[in-house]
Design a protein around this motif. Structure first.
Motif, short mmCIF file in Angstrom:
data_model
loop_
_atom_site.label_atom_id
_atom_site.label_comp_id
_atom_site.label_asym_id
_atom_site.label_seq_id
_atom_site.Cartn_x
_atom_site.Cartn_y
_atom_site.Cartn_z
N ASP A 20 0.90 -1.09 -0.12
CA ASP A 20 -0.05 -0.03 0.02
C ASP A 20 0.73 1.43 0.15
O ASP A 20 0.43 2.33 0.46
CB ASP A 20 -1.04 -0.05 1.21
CG ASP A 20 -0.09 0.04 2.37
OD1 ASP A 20 1.05 -0.20 2.61
OD2 ASP A 20 -0.97 -0.21 3.59
N ILE A 22 1.47 3.77 -2.08
CA ILE A 22 1.19 4.52 -3.13
C ILE A 22 1.03 5.88 -2.76
O ILE A 22 0.41 6.00 -1.74
CB ILE A 22 -0.03 3.96 -3.66
CG1 ILE A 22 0.07 2.35 -4.00
CG2 ILE A 22 -0.67 5.02 -4.63
CD1 ILE A 22 0.82 2.20 -5.23
N ILE A 29 -6.85 8.18 -8.29
CA ILE A 29 -6.91 6.80 -8.78
C ILE A 29 -8.31 6.62 -9.45
O ILE A 29 -8.57 6.05 -10.47
CB ILE A 29 -6.47 5.67 -7.89
CG1 ILE A 29 -5.08 5.85 -7.67
CG2 ILE A 29 -7.09 4.28 -8.39
CD1 ILE A 29 -4.72 4.75 -6.64
N TYR A 94 -3.33 -1.61 -2.12
CA TYR A 94 -4.00 -0.49 -1.87
C TYR A 94 -5.31 -0.33 -2.18
O TYR A 94 -6.02 0.48 -1.46
CB TYR A 94 -3.13 0.64 -2.77
CG TYR A 94 -3.41 1.94 -2.35
CD1 TYR A 94 -3.13 2.71 -1.16
CD2 TYR A 94 -4.02 2.94 -3.54
CE1 TYR A 94 -3.10 3.80 -0.83
CE2 TYR A 94 -4.10 4.52 -3.16
CZ TYR A 94 -3.74 4.84 -1.59
OH TYR A 94 -4.14 6.20 -1.52
N LEU A 139 -2.72 1.98 -14.94
CA LEU A 139 -2.03 1.98 -13.57
C LEU A 139 -0.51 1.60 -13.67
O LEU A 139 0.04 2.18 -12.75
CB LEU A 139 -2.80 0.74 -12.81
CG LEU A 139 -4.33 1.02 -12.36
CD1 LEU A 139 -4.93 -0.43 -11.86
CD2 LEU A 139 -4.10 2.10 -11.32
N TYR A 142 1.92 4.50 -14.05
CA TYR A 142 2.34 5.14 -12.62
C TYR A 142 2.93 4.26 -11.52
O TYR A 142 3.09 4.41 -10.49
CB TYR A 142 0.84 5.61 -12.02
CG TYR A 142 0.41 6.76 -12.61
CD1 TYR A 142 0.71 8.15 -12.61
CD2 TYR A 142 -0.44 6.88 -13.63
CE1 TYR A 142 0.04 9.20 -13.02
CE2 TYR A 142 -1.10 7.80 -14.55
CZ TYR A 142 -0.55 8.96 -14.01
OH TYR A 142 -1.15 10.31 -14.98
N ASN A 143 3.44 3.10 -12.21
CA ASN A 143 4.08 1.97 -11.38
C ASN A 143 3.33 1.35 -10.46
O ASN A 143 3.78 1.18 -9.40
CB ASN A 143 5.43 2.78 -10.82
CG ASN A 143 6.39 3.27 -12.06
OD1 ASN A 143 6.73 2.23 -12.78
ND2 ASN A 143 6.86 4.15 -12.10
N ILE A 144 1.92 1.28 -10.75
CA ILE A 144 0.98 0.62 -9.65
C ILE A 144 1.03 -0.86 -10.19
O ILE A 144 0.59 -0.88 -11.37
CB ILE A 144 -0.27 1.46 -9.63
CG1 ILE A 144 -0.05 2.72 -8.88
CG2 ILE A 144 -1.27 0.43 -8.73
CD1 ILE A 144 -1.29 3.76 -9.06
N PHE A 177 -4.82 -3.93 -6.66
CA PHE A 177 -3.90 -3.20 -7.23
C PHE A 177 -3.12 -2.57 -5.98
O PHE A 177 -3.42 -2.56 -4.92
CB PHE A 177 -4.31 -2.00 -8.19
CG PHE A 177 -5.19 -1.05 -7.48
CD1 PHE A 177 -4.68 0.17 -7.10
CD2 PHE A 177 -6.52 -1.29 -7.53
CE1 PHE A 177 -5.54 1.03 -6.51
CE2 PHE A 177 -7.52 -0.31 -7.06
CZ PHE A 177 -6.90 0.93 -6.43
N GLY A 178 -1.63 -2.31 -6.20
CA GLY A 178 -1.09 -1.50 -5.36
C GLY A 178 0.50 -1.34 -5.46
O GLY A 178 0.62 -1.48 -6.71
N SER A 179 1.29 -0.96 -4.42
CA SER A 179 2.80 -0.84 -5.01
C SER A 179 3.43 -2.28 -5.30
O SER A 179 2.92 -3.25 -4.80
CB SER A 179 3.33 -0.16 -3.78
OG SER A 179 3.20 -1.11 -2.48
#
Length: 200
Positions: A20, A22, A29, A94, A139, A142-144, A177-179
């Motif tokens: 998480d 982010i 988002i 996240y 996503l 944005y490197n997600i 989704f998340g870091s």
């Protein structure tokens, strides 16, 4: 031939080690998802794709529902522990996006255009796939990290009740989704000859 689009598409991988960490806000988002889905194509501009973006406890609730549902199905404790561990990786992210199809519109089109009636369900699935791919790639820009899961229809009723969704919105997939806490593994590709054909 260089393409920024293809460079970004290559970043879109199934990421299972989520966190998480982010810095982008939930509102940002949500706006990204809205814009991306709106710009995704659909047959007859039918716009059958629906997206529900969940954060915090509401995102966790999706995976609580999945875990509780599968606990009643997977009776072997060892097998269920593996399932539970997998679900925990989704919960660690996240947020979660629920992708759904508005079947009311599909049925309306079937009645309005009977000559094409047999196609509208397939076309709605094509629209859904396009939207999922686009959101996943947006996503990634944005490197997600994200992955696409399919616990429907096992969880459909509980999800609808938990989030008060319209009955005509049919759940088709879940995208945690998340870091990116660990990169995706190597990806294998079929030989070009098995996939592509050039005719000049």
């Amino acid at each position: 031939m260089q393409s920024k689009f293809n460079e970004t598409s290559a970043k879109r991988r199934s990421i299972y080690a989520l966190g998480d960490n982010i810095t982008i806000s939930p509102d940002e988002i949500f706006d990204l998802v809205k814009t991306t889905v709106r710009n995704s194509p659909s047959a007859f501009n039918s716009q059958t794709v629906r997206a529900v973006v969940l954060f915090g406890k509401n995102s966790d609730k999706v995976w609580d529902i999945v875990e509780e549902t599968l606990q009643n199905i997977v009776k072997d404790p060892t097998a269920f522990q593996k399932t539970k561990d997998k679900i925990a990786t989704f919960r660690a992210g996240y947020g979660t996006i629920l992708f759904l199809t508005d079947t009311k519109i599909v049925h309306q089109l079937e009645e309005q255009f009977p000559s094409y009636a047999d196609n509208f369900k397939d076309w709605s699935e094509q629209a859904l796939g396009g939207a999922q791919q686009a959101v996943w790639t947006a996503l990634a820009e944005y490197n997600i990290g994200a992955s696409l899961q399919h616990y429907n229809p096992l969880i459909d009723e509980a999800i609808h009740q938990a989030f008060d969704l319209p009955e005509t919105w049919k759940l088709r997939a879940e995208m945690p989704f998340g870091s990116i806490e660990a990169p995706a593994g190597e990806k294998d590709y079929l030989d070009d000859e098995a996939v592509f054909k050039l005719i000049k």
